[in-house]
Design a protein around this motif. Structure first.
Motif, PDB file in Angstrom:
ATOM      1  N   LEU A  48       0.834  -1.205   0.000  1.00 51.30           N
ATOM      2  CA  LEU A  48       0.000   0.000   0.000  1.00 51.30           C
ATOM      3  C   LEU A  48       0.868   1.253   0.000  1.00 51.30           C
ATOM      4  O   LEU A  48       0.571   2.239  -0.687  1.00 51.30           O
ATOM      5  CB  LEU A  48      -0.932   0.005   1.218  1.00 51.30           C
ATOM      6  N   LEU A  49       1.954   1.215   0.750  1.00 45.34           N
ATOM      7  CA  LEU A  49       2.847   2.371   0.833  1.00 45.34           C
ATOM      8  C   LEU A  49       3.544   2.653  -0.504  1.00 45.34           C
ATOM      9  O   LEU A  49       4.082   3.738  -0.705  1.00 45.34           O
ATOM     10  CB  LEU A  49       3.899   2.154   1.924  1.00 45.34           C
ATOM     11  N   LYS A  50       3.541   1.656  -1.404  1.00 45.06           N
ATOM     12  CA  LYS A  50       4.151   1.856  -2.717  1.00 45.06           C
ATOM     13  C   LYS A  50       3.166   2.414  -3.740  1.00 45.06           C
ATOM     14  O   LYS A  50       3.525   2.599  -4.914  1.00 45.06           O
ATOM     15  CB  LYS A  50       4.717   0.533  -3.220  1.00 45.06           C
ATOM     16  N   SER A  51       1.920   2.679  -3.319  1.00 46.38           N
ATOM     17  CA  SER A  51       0.939   3.250  -4.245  1.00 46.38           C
ATOM     18  C   SER A  51       1.446   4.565  -4.812  1.00 46.38           C
ATOM     19  O   SER A  51       2.252   5.264  -4.183  1.00 46.38           O
ATOM     20  CB  SER A  51      -0.395   3.493  -3.520  1.00 46.38           C
ATOM     21  N   ARG A  52       0.965   4.922  -5.977  1.00 49.77           N
ATOM     22  CA  ARG A  52       1.431   6.153  -6.618  1.00 49.77           C
ATOM     23  C   ARG A  52       0.972   7.406  -5.867  1.00 49.77           C
ATOM     24  O   ARG A  52       1.489   8.497  -6.103  1.00 49.77           O
ATOM     25  CB  ARG A  52       0.930   6.209  -8.057  1.00 49.77           C
ATOM     26  N   ALA A  53      -0.013   7.276  -4.977  1.00 53.70           N
ATOM     27  CA  ALA A  53      -0.438   8.400  -4.138  1.00 53.70           C
ATOM     28  C   ALA A  53      -0.622   7.897  -2.719  1.00 53.70           C
ATOM     29  O   ALA A  53      -0.923   6.717  -2.493  1.00 53.70           O
ATOM     30  CB  ALA A  53      -1.750   8.988  -4.659  1.00 53.70           C
ATOM     31  N   ARG A  54      -0.444   8.786  -1.741  1.00 49.45           N
ATOM     32  CA  ARG A  54      -0.642   8.415  -0.345  1.00 49.45           C
ATOM     33  C   ARG A  54      -0.739   9.708   0.489  1.00 49.45           C
ATOM     34  O   ARG A  54      -0.222  10.753   0.075  1.00 49.45           O
ATOM     35  CB  ARG A  54       0.509   7.535   0.146  1.00 49.45           C
ATOM     36  N   PRO A  55      -1.383   9.619   1.652  1.00 50.92           N
ATOM     37  CA  PRO A  55      -1.491  10.803   2.509  1.00 50.92           C
ATOM     38  C   PRO A  55      -0.173  11.088   3.215  1.00 50.92           C
ATOM     39  O   PRO A  55       0.630  10.188   3.458  1.00 50.92           O
ATOM     40  CB  PRO A  55      -2.582  10.406   3.507  1.00 50.92           C
ATOM     41  N   ARG A  56       0.007  12.375   3.555  1.00 50.66           N
ATOM     42  CA  ARG A  56       1.231  12.764   4.264  1.00 50.66           C
ATOM     43  C   ARG A  56       0.924  13.911   5.223  1.00 50.66           C
ATOM     44  O   ARG A  56       0.216  14.850   4.864  1.00 50.66           O
ATOM     45  CB  ARG A  56       2.310  13.196   3.278  1.00 50.66           C
TER      46      ARG A  56
END
Length: 993
Positions: free
Chosen positions: A337-345
């Motif tokens: 999941l952390l390798k998704s092209r988008a993620r919250p930060r």
């Protein structure tokens, strides 16, 4: 009995003044803040409408003002209960009032405060139904005891939350808010770059006003006021820095850097430039623009645009939302999941130090807490208290996040926010059980104990949904807001927008918007207001969950008065948007039971709102009620495969609702409707519904302020775009020739217009009041004969060719144009001058599209032709009236400027209209000696005698009818005094008569 609201003596000016004041921040009723609702009519307006519809037309104006509290010294009349005069104490308890579109309850609440005998509030949507019970029923039934118990049990919830180990683990105690955004893997360099819609953290002037809503642009965060110089209370922003593989965030706090509590600065927000203490600072510009579908990588500076199916950023967020659901179902690992092209930060954390905001860059530990929360959420997956219901997939006009695959309600929250909300649901549910047990031990009967537990729990659930509104990943951060906490709630933009700077609120310590603050600062205060307003009222109150198009739960009942505010066309998709509240209310106010090995929601409080007659859970309002909501949505009817177009569907539902209301009205009763528009299409729908379907006639109409003048002007509107209050009665019968009705209406309504003007009405108030009287002439007949043959529908033909023109002609006659037979352009010019207000600092009046359309139809003129004749000049969707310039150095400059923009040469004039002749006469009268002026006037009369006579009629009307500050009043007066010395006095006498 004719009532005060049907007479010229109804004090609409005072009502509007106090209504506009009430909608502003300082004057708003406390209970409005319990939870956000889209449309809420001012209480003083509702009170005045109800009272005006119940007292006779000869009721003393002094007594009426005392009754509803319209006193100049009263700053907020809604904070005082009405003073029921002796002559009404016998009448009011016998009255039955119905509001079939009750919304958040302004109208029925004021009926209860007026001691109306029986008040019935009806709503189609369960969310509004629950809120109405909290506004109308519970405060009256339980009084001050309810306030104390809501506060006591709210404190109990807070203590359990404080003790919760997950809360301690996931939130730093000294952090009030975490500001986050999204980061995407750059398609060019393969590294993650944050997308920031606004780098500002605080940009607060010393004298910042109380903004009602966020600065925003729908899909993102706006920059607010672009250029400002002066003293600033706070100036702070984020600034990115880069390493070889990542983007870091630092905070620039100018107050700290300069060691000043207040900073004098020149700020250009659009250019990202700040000048202070002799230095120039650069504030980063947003690196994402959703409207243009572009972003910029902060590491390699490449633009991120399309990729395959669409914008790369949008596709990356869609992918993340799909992967999130797969991860929660156990179908992929956290690492994947952390390798998704988008993620919250998380970007920045906000602390409160000495009552001031302190900003710190987020650390890797802060980000890790978000992922720990995700792991905990995965362990909870399958819990029925997680809202997995779908959003209305078709409503991406108002729910823009659907375009990014935020298609289920749980996706509108980050894992930490979601865990807290689920915990609150369980605590609120537990409170309901504890209260019921407590009351049973005290000797209450089970039914009363259950109802009281439901009342207290309802307010705790309202606090929960209010907290959720301020704690989602579709909130925003408003750096220019005057208050301490600058979090912008989810539904600020009248929809659910995609935002790039969202706020994650500490549920315990964040001032103003934590859960305990929702209880004490909003719910308890609002409830206390309601208790003081209605706890002693003798009214009988019922809140019903019913359909306004049938009113099936009122079978056999009749009402003396129906007052309501039906939805206007496509203003707000209530069913779809209020599901944001519904999914949480349903959980907090229901139980959980095991069924065939699966935990499911089960009925507890407000069963009728959340479960159907067979006991099945109502998944979402949009699925069950959207097609019955009286509104216009092309996407909605396409989704549900309804034949025809959306406007016809809306008109059909509105007509059915008027039939239902008419069937519940006593023969001598009256119906009063608010309506939010003056466009021909709006009146077409309203007349079809009320007159043709409901068989009711209009007896009066008023233009009523339903929002503050500031917010109206901020949207670029003029005063012809207000809500209209129309009074209807039964008694439609017979037939008549339409031309005869027109002639009688103009003759009678020109006298009505004079009466209204004597009573102080002007502008839109005058237009709508006369329009109401015109409608009373046409709608008294069941059939009108002899309409001009057109290819337009009957009602549209009637409105455009008879009703609006009759209104315009009646008003023009009241200004002395009775014998002049003004041409359509002259009528348009005259009515624009007397009906449309000029905004401050405008050089000329500007008509918005609606106002221009109304007046062009009413005067039988064409906007394109008016432009060719240089009477108006189009600017975007607005029309500038080419009149003498306001704010000019003197009258000569004012009229010369008008001739210049009209391209009219006073030496060799090419005259097109009587307005050209008028402006030439005004110029000559101002610049030439008297004898030379008369010679030039005689030349114009000889060349264009018809236009000259028409211009003189216009001059007479303008010289007496315009406000003193309008430069054309003095210009026209100069013409009349020079050419017709007795004319002005004659007109004044005519108007006075």
């Amino acid at each position: 009995m004719s009532t005060l609201i049907e007479s010229p003596h109804f004090p609409i000016n005072e009502v509007n003044e106090f209504s506009a004041s009430e909608k502003r921040g300082g004057g708003r009723p406390d209970f409005w803040e319990m939870v956000f609702w889209w449309t809420r009519k001012p209480l003083i307006g509702a009170r005045s409408v109800i009272a005006g519809a119940l007292v006779p037309s000869d009721f003393s104006p002094f007594e009426f003002r005392r009754l509803v509290k319209l006193w100049p010294e009263t700053r907020s009349p809604h904070r005082e209960n009405p003073s029921i005069v002796p002559r009404l104490k016998e009448r009011l308890p016998k009255v039955k009032l119905l509001d079939p579109f009750a919304g958040f309850g302004s109208i029925p609440l004021e009926a209860v405060r007026l001691s109306v005998g029986e008040v019935v509030a009806v709503e189609l949507l369960p969310t509004a139904y629950v809120f109405l019970k909290a506004v109308l029923e519970y405060p009256r039934e339980h009084g001050k005891r309810l306030v104390k118990d809501v506060e006591r049990w709210g404190e109990w919830v807070l203590e359990r939350l404080r003790e919760d180990p997950d809360v301690k683990e996931l939130y730093d105690e000294d952090v009030a808010v975490y500001i986050g955004s999204w980061e995407v893997k750059c398609p060019h360099c393969g590294r993650y770059t944050p997308l920031v819609g606004n780098w500002w953290l605080a940009r607060v002037p010393e004298r910042a006003g109380r903004a009602e809503e966020a600065e925003g642009e729908g899909e993102g965060e706006g920059e607010g006021e672009e250029v400002r110089s002066g003293a600033f209370r706070r100036l702070a922003w984020m600034a990115p820095y880069t390493s070889s593989s990542a983007v870091g965030i630092r905070v620039v706090d100018l107050n700290k850097e300069l060691g000043l509590r207040g900073v004098r600065a020149n700020v250009n927000a659009r250019q990202g430039r700040v000048e202070a203490s002799g230095r120039v600072y650069d504030v980063p510009r947003p690196n994402v623009d959703a409207r243009r579908e572009t972003a910029t990588c902060l590491l390699c500076n490449n633009a991120i645009r399309g990729a395959g199916r669409g914008w790369y950023v949008k596709e990356a967020l869609k992918e993340y939302n799909e992967d999130l659901e797969r991860y929660l179902r156990g179908e992929m690992t956290r690492e994947d999941l952390l390798k998704s092209r988008a993620r919250p930060r998380i970007l920045v954390k906000v602390k409160i130090v000495d009552k001031e905001l302190e900003f710190e860059p987020a650390t890797s530990e802060d980000g890790e807490k978000l992922w720990k929360a995700l792991e905990k959420l995965r362990g909870m997956w399958g819990d029925p208290d997680i809202p997995t219901e779908p959003l209305a997939e078709y409503e991406n006009r108002a729910i823009w996040v659907l375009l990014y695959n935020f298609d289920k309600f749980f996706k509108l929250f980050n894992p930490r926010q979601l865990i807290i909300l689920v915990k609150l649901v369980k605590l609120v549910r537990e409170v309901g059980k504890k209260i019921e047990e407590e009351k049973l031990k005290e000797g209450w009967i089970r039914e009363d104990a259950h109802r009281y537990a439901g009342a207290v729990t309802t307010y705790l659930a309202m606090a929960l949904v209010h907290f959720a509104d301020y704690n989602s990943i579709v909130t925003a951060w408003h750096p220019g807001f005057w208050g301490l906490m600058k979090v912008v709630h989810t539904i600020t933009f009248r929809g659910i927008a995609m935002t790039w700077n969202w706020s994650d609120v500490n549920p315990i310590t964040c001032p103003s918007i934590s859960y305990p603050d929702m209880i004490k600062g909003y719910i308890v205060r609002g409830l206390s207001y309601l208790v003081s307003a209605i706890s002693g009222s003798p009214s009988r109150v019922r809140v019903l969950l019913d359909d306004a198009t049938s009113l099936s739960k009122l079978e056999g009942e009749r009402f003396d008065l129906v007052v309501t505010d039906p939805p206007y066309r496509d203003d707000v998709p209530y069913a779809e948007l209020s599901d944001f509240y519904y999914v949480w209310l349903k959980r907090a106010l229901s139980d959980v039971e095991e069924s065939f090995g699966v935990m499911r929601l089960a009925p507890r409080f407000h069963k009728e709102a959340f479960f159907d007659d067979l006991g099945n859970e109502i998944e979402a309002q949009w699925k069950a009620f959207a097609l019955r909501e009286v509104s216009e949505s092309e996407r909605r009817i396409r989704h549900f495969d309804v034949e025809g177009n959306a406007f016809n569907h809306f008109k059909s539902l509105l007509s059915e609702s008027f039939k239902a209301m008419a069937s519940k009205l006593e023969d001598d009763g009256s119906l009063v409707t608010y309506y939010a528009h003056t466009s021909p299409e709006a009146w077409e729908a309203l007349l079809e519904a009320g007159w043709l379907s409901g068989k009711m006639r209009v007896t009066a109409a008023h233009a009523m302020a339903t929002e503050s003048a500031e917010s109206v002007l901020a949207r670029g509107k003029v005063r012809l775009d207000m809500s209209i209050v129309a009074v209807w009665r039964k008694g439609v019968k017979g037939e008549a020739l339409v031309d005869e009705v027109y002639a009688k209406a103009v003759e009678a309504c020109s006298k009505d217009a004079q009466e209204y003007r004597k009573a102080g009405l002007e502008g839109v108030n005058l237009f709508v009041a006369v329009l109401g009287k015109v409608l009373s002439h046409f709608t008294q007949y069941e059939r009108l004969i002899g309409l001009k043959a057109t290819n337009k529908p009957f009602v549209q033909n009637l409105v455009e060719n008879y009703i609006y023109p009759a209104t315009a002609e009646a008003i023009a006659r009241s200004y002395g144009a009775a014998r002049a037979r003004l041409s359509p352009p002259s009528m348009f010019y005259l009515l624009s001058k007397v009906l449309v207000n000029r905004r401050p600092r405008q050089a000329r009046r500007v008509l918005d599209r609606t106002s221009a359309t109304v007046l062009s139809i009413g005067t039988r003129s064409y906007l394109e032709g008016l432009g060719d004749q240089r009477i108006v000049q189009r600017e975007g969707d607005s029309y500038v009236l080419l009149e003498p310039r306001w704010g000019a150095r003197d009258l000569r400059d004012a009229i010369w400027d008008a001739l210049t923009v009209k391209e009219l040469n006073p030496r060799e004039p090419r005259v097109r209209t009587a307005i050209d002749v008028l402006h030439l006469l005004e110029f000559y009268a101002t610049t030439l000696p008297k004898e030379e002026f008369k010679r030039r006037a005689d030349e114009l009369r000889g060349r264009r005698p018809g236009l000259f006579d028409e211009a003189m009629a216009l001059a007479r009307a303008l010289a007496s009818g315009l406000p003193a500050e309008d430069p054309e009043r003095e210009l026209a007066k100069n013409v009349v005094e020079a050419l017709e010395p007795a004319g002005l006095g004659t007109l004044d006498s005519f108007i006075r008569r």
